[in-house]
Design a protein around this motif. Sequence first.
Motif, mmCIF file in Angstrom:
data_model
loop_
_atom_site.group_PDB
_atom_site.id
_atom_site.type_symbol
_atom_site.label_atom_id
_atom_site.label_comp_id
_atom_site.label_asym_id
_atom_site.label_seq_id
_atom_site.Cartn_x
_atom_site.Cartn_y
_atom_site.Cartn_z
ATOM 1 N N MET A 1 0.828 -1.300 0.096
ATOM 2 C CA MET A 1 -0.064 -0.175 0.010
ATOM 3 C C MET A 1 0.890 1.238 -0.058
ATOM 4 O O MET A 1 0.595 2.042 -0.733
ATOM 5 N N ILE A 2 2.067 1.213 0.900
ATOM 6 C CA ILE A 2 2.776 2.429 0.860
ATOM 7 C C ILE A 2 3.407 2.693 -0.604
ATOM 8 O O ILE A 2 3.613 3.839 -0.943
ATOM 9 N N ALA A 3 3.892 1.744 -1.135
ATOM 10 C CA ALA A 3 4.174 1.858 -2.350
ATOM 11 C C ALA A 3 3.500 2.397 -3.412
ATOM 12 O O ALA A 3 3.763 3.392 -4.354
ATOM 13 N N LYS A 4 2.103 2.066 -3.466
ATOM 14 C CA LYS A 4 1.103 2.694 -4.294
ATOM 15 C C LYS A 4 0.937 4.020 -3.693
ATOM 16 O O LYS A 4 0.765 4.893 -4.938
ATOM 17 N N LEU A 5 0.876 4.454 -2.835
ATOM 18 C CA LEU A 5 0.857 5.850 -2.378
ATOM 19 C C LEU A 5 2.077 6.736 -2.603
ATOM 20 O O LEU A 5 1.886 7.965 -3.157
ATOM 21 N N LEU A 6 3.251 6.176 -2.717
ATOM 22 C CA LEU A 6 4.325 6.885 -3.094
ATOM 23 C C LEU A 6 4.421 7.250 -4.608
ATOM 24 O O LEU A 6 4.739 8.416 -5.057
ATOM 25 N N ASN A 64 0.461 -2.088 -11.303
ATOM 26 C CA ASN A 64 1.833 -2.149 -12.242
ATOM 27 C C ASN A 64 2.362 -0.851 -11.701
ATOM 28 O O ASN A 64 2.274 0.178 -12.569
ATOM 29 N N LEU A 65 3.012 -0.973 -10.592
ATOM 30 C CA LEU A 65 3.872 0.197 -10.375
ATOM 31 C C LEU A 65 5.115 0.510 -11.211
ATOM 32 O O LEU A 65 5.344 1.630 -11.379
ATOM 33 N N LYS A 66 5.517 -0.663 -11.952
ATOM 34 C CA LYS A 66 6.610 -0.436 -12.744
ATOM 35 C C LYS A 66 6.349 0.455 -13.822
ATOM 36 O O LYS A 66 7.230 1.596 -13.994
ATOM 37 N N LEU A 67 5.414 0.329 -14.566
ATOM 38 C CA LEU A 67 4.757 1.296 -15.866
ATOM 39 C C LEU A 67 4.206 2.400 -15.327
ATOM 40 O O LEU A 67 4.792 3.660 -15.892
ATOM 41 N N ALA A 68 3.736 2.505 -13.949
ATOM 42 C CA ALA A 68 3.236 3.906 -13.743
ATOM 43 C C ALA A 68 4.564 4.772 -13.459
ATOM 44 O O ALA A 68 4.490 6.067 -13.695
ATOM 45 N N SER A 69 5.475 3.976 -12.577
ATOM 46 C CA SER A 69 6.772 4.849 -12.412
ATOM 47 C C SER A 69 7.286 5.416 -13.542
ATOM 48 O O SER A 69 7.994 6.240 -13.688
ATOM 49 N N LEU A 70 7.406 4.136 -14.603
ATOM 50 C CA LEU A 70 8.176 4.673 -15.776
ATOM 51 C C LEU A 70 7.482 5.889 -16.359
ATOM 52 O O LEU A 70 8.165 6.680 -16.955
ATOM 53 N N LEU A 71 6.248 5.758 -16.445
ATOM 54 C CA LEU A 71 5.464 6.928 -17.218
ATOM 55 C C LEU A 71 5.876 8.322 -16.333
ATOM 56 O O LEU A 71 5.821 9.383 -16.702
ATOM 57 N N THR A 72 5.841 8.208 -14.911
ATOM 58 C CA THR A 72 6.292 9.313 -13.858
ATOM 59 C C THR A 72 7.513 9.957 -14.493
ATOM 60 O O THR A 72 7.851 11.006 -14.627
ATOM 61 N N LEU A 115 11.452 14.991 -6.543
ATOM 62 C CA LEU A 115 10.819 14.220 -5.509
ATOM 63 C C LEU A 115 9.974 13.186 -5.934
ATOM 64 O O LEU A 115 9.977 11.947 -5.458
ATOM 65 N N ALA A 116 9.345 13.313 -7.235
ATOM 66 C CA ALA A 116 8.269 12.385 -7.734
ATOM 67 C C ALA A 116 9.410 11.214 -8.259
ATOM 68 O O ALA A 116 9.022 10.116 -8.092
ATOM 69 N N ILE A 117 10.183 11.628 -8.932
ATOM 70 C CA ILE A 117 11.193 10.485 -9.297
ATOM 71 C C ILE A 117 11.872 9.653 -8.307
ATOM 72 O O ILE A 117 11.665 8.391 -8.292
ATOM 73 N N ILE A 118 12.143 10.264 -7.266
ATOM 74 C CA ILE A 118 12.660 9.668 -6.117
ATOM 75 C C ILE A 118 11.452 8.644 -5.265
ATOM 76 O O ILE A 118 11.980 7.571 -5.119
ATOM 77 N N LEU A 119 10.577 9.179 -5.131
ATOM 78 C CA LEU A 119 9.263 8.334 -4.598
ATOM 79 C C LEU A 119 9.049 7.185 -5.588
ATOM 80 O O LEU A 119 8.733 6.168 -4.956
ATOM 81 N N ALA A 120 8.995 7.397 -6.782
ATOM 82 C CA ALA A 120 8.647 6.362 -7.763
ATOM 83 C C ALA A 120 9.800 5.248 -7.556
ATOM 84 O O ALA A 120 9.385 3.918 -7.557
ATOM 85 N N GLY A 121 11.031 5.686 -7.507
ATOM 86 C CA GLY A 121 12.020 4.738 -7.306
ATOM 87 C C GLY A 121 12.104 3.974 -5.969
ATOM 88 O O GLY A 121 12.091 2.983 -5.959
ATOM 89 N N VAL A 122 11.704 4.607 -4.956
ATOM 90 C CA VAL A 122 11.651 4.161 -3.506
ATOM 91 C C VAL A 122 10.368 3.121 -3.503
ATOM 92 O O VAL A 122 10.496 2.043 -3.116
ATOM 93 N N ALA A 123 9.263 3.367 -4.322
ATOM 94 C CA ALA A 123 7.867 2.502 -4.477
ATOM 95 C C ALA A 123 8.353 1.337 -5.285
ATOM 96 O O ALA A 123 8.059 0.120 -4.928
ATOM 97 N N ILE A 124 9.195 1.592 -6.177
ATOM 98 C CA ILE A 124 9.604 0.185 -6.776
ATOM 99 C C ILE A 124 10.440 -0.649 -6.183
ATOM 100 O O ILE A 124 10.229 -1.853 -6.073
ATOM 101 N N MET A 125 11.361 -0.101 -5.616
ATOM 102 C CA MET A 125 12.302 -1.025 -4.570
ATOM 103 C C MET A 125 11.223 -1.773 -3.369
ATOM 104 O O MET A 125 11.477 -2.816 -3.114
#
Length: 133
Positions: A1-6, A64-72, A115-125
């Motif tokens: 859940m935290i990853a999705k929020l990030l 699908n956090l990977k694709l959403a993060s890639l789009l971000t 910050l958005a890129i950092i949060l997406a990276g943390v979410a993926i991890m």
Amino acid sequence: MIAKLLVSVGIVFYAVVVPVFEVNGSHVFNSAWEPHARLHEVWQLFTNTAIGLYSVWLVWGRSNLKLASLLTLFVTGGFLLAYWLRDGYGGSMVLSDGTEKLIMGMNMGLFAYALAIILAGVAIMIDQRQRSA
């Protein structure tokens, strides 16, 4: 859940917050801007919001956090590239009234999108760890 929020925080930055800040007299309705530039601004806002809506669906409907993060990364990274290259094409983050929106002494767009890129990276991890466990 935290990853999705990030990941969602970054999406909200480019899909909601930026349009709210830019549909006004300093951007979309700025009479000092060429009409062609305003058209490109509105196009960019609609495109980024559409990508954001799709990304929200990817995160919350498909997990699908990977694709959403890639789009971000694409949307926010595009801004960061434009920011870093601004001197080469005469761009600026200074508004027509001579001000610049800052957070802790840093340009607000630079701050939010980094910050958005950092949060997406943390979410993926986080997501990778949870899937591995």
